[in-house]
Scaffold this motif. Sequence first.
Motif, PDB file in Angstrom:
ATOM      1  N   UNK A 204      33.044 -62.554   5.400  1.00 19.99           N
ATOM      2  CA  UNK A 204      32.512 -61.443   4.610  1.00 19.99           C
ATOM      3  C   UNK A 204      33.478 -60.262   4.597  1.00 19.99           C
ATOM      4  N   UNK A 205      34.156 -60.049   5.713  1.00 16.23           N
ATOM      5  CA  UNK A 205      35.173 -58.993   5.776  1.00 16.23           C
ATOM      6  C   UNK A 205      36.333 -59.325   4.837  1.00 16.23           C
ATOM      7  N   UNK A 206      36.748 -60.574   4.817  1.00 20.52           N
ATOM      8  CA  UNK A 206      37.824 -61.000   3.916  1.00 20.52           C
ATOM      9  C   UNK A 206      37.400 -60.806   2.463  1.00 20.52           C
TER      10      UNK A 206
ATOM     11  N   UNK B 184      38.109 -57.980  -2.597  1.00 19.56           N
ATOM     12  CA  UNK B 184      37.530 -57.212  -3.702  1.00 19.56           C
ATOM     13  C   UNK B 184      38.255 -55.880  -3.869  1.00 19.56           C
ATOM     14  N   UNK B 185      38.643 -55.270  -2.769  1.00 21.73           N
ATOM     15  CA  UNK B 185      39.355 -53.990  -2.833  1.00 21.73           C
ATOM     16  C   UNK B 185      40.797 -54.165  -3.310  1.00 21.73           C
TER      17      UNK B 185
ATOM     18  N   UNK C 122      41.231 -56.894  -9.773  1.00 26.27           N
ATOM     19  CA  UNK C 122      41.696 -57.117 -11.144  1.00 26.27           C
ATOM     20  C   UNK C 122      41.923 -58.600 -11.466  1.00 26.27           C
ATOM     21  N   UNK C 123      41.846 -59.466 -10.459  1.00 21.57           N
ATOM     22  CA  UNK C 123      42.090 -60.897 -10.676  1.00 21.57           C
ATOM     23  C   UNK C 123      40.836 -61.577 -11.226  1.00 21.57           C
ATOM     24  N   UNK C 124      40.985 -62.782 -11.786  1.00 23.63           N
ATOM     25  CA  UNK C 124      39.824 -63.504 -12.317  1.00 23.63           C
ATOM     26  C   UNK C 124      38.742 -63.674 -11.248  1.00 23.63           C
TER      27      UNK C 124
END
Length: 110
Positions: free
Chosen positions: A14-16, A21-22, A26-28
Motif C-alpha cells: 500500500x505504501x508503494x 501515485x505521487x 501521469x502514466x496509464x
Amino acid sequence: MSELLTLDSLSAPLRVLRLLAADFGHLPAPTMNVSPIYPNRLELALHRDGLHGFEVWREALGIAPNAVDFSVQCDGRTGVLRTLTAHAGAELELVGYGDVCTPVPIGGAA
C-alpha cells in the motif's frame, strides 16, 4: 496461511501504491491488486493500454528489458509481458496484456 492477517500486514504494498501515485500519476492507469495471499506484493496489470502501457511503466520504473518474461495465453491471441521486482520495500509485479499480431497455433495445430 494459518495466521489471520490484518490491513496493517499489507502496509508495504500500500505504501508503494501511494508512492507510485505521487511519482507516476501521469502514466496509464493500471488495474491494481493487493492481496493477503501475497501480503508483500503490489500487482499492476495493464489491459486497456496493454503492452505499450507495460513498456511505459517498465521504463519509468527502470526495469531492464531482459527482466521481462513474455508468454502467449492459451487462446493464441493474447500476449503477456510480466516482471517481478523489488520497489520501495515491497514486491512489484507488473503485467501487460495485448493482442498478438499473428495468432499462435495452440496444441500443435497448423
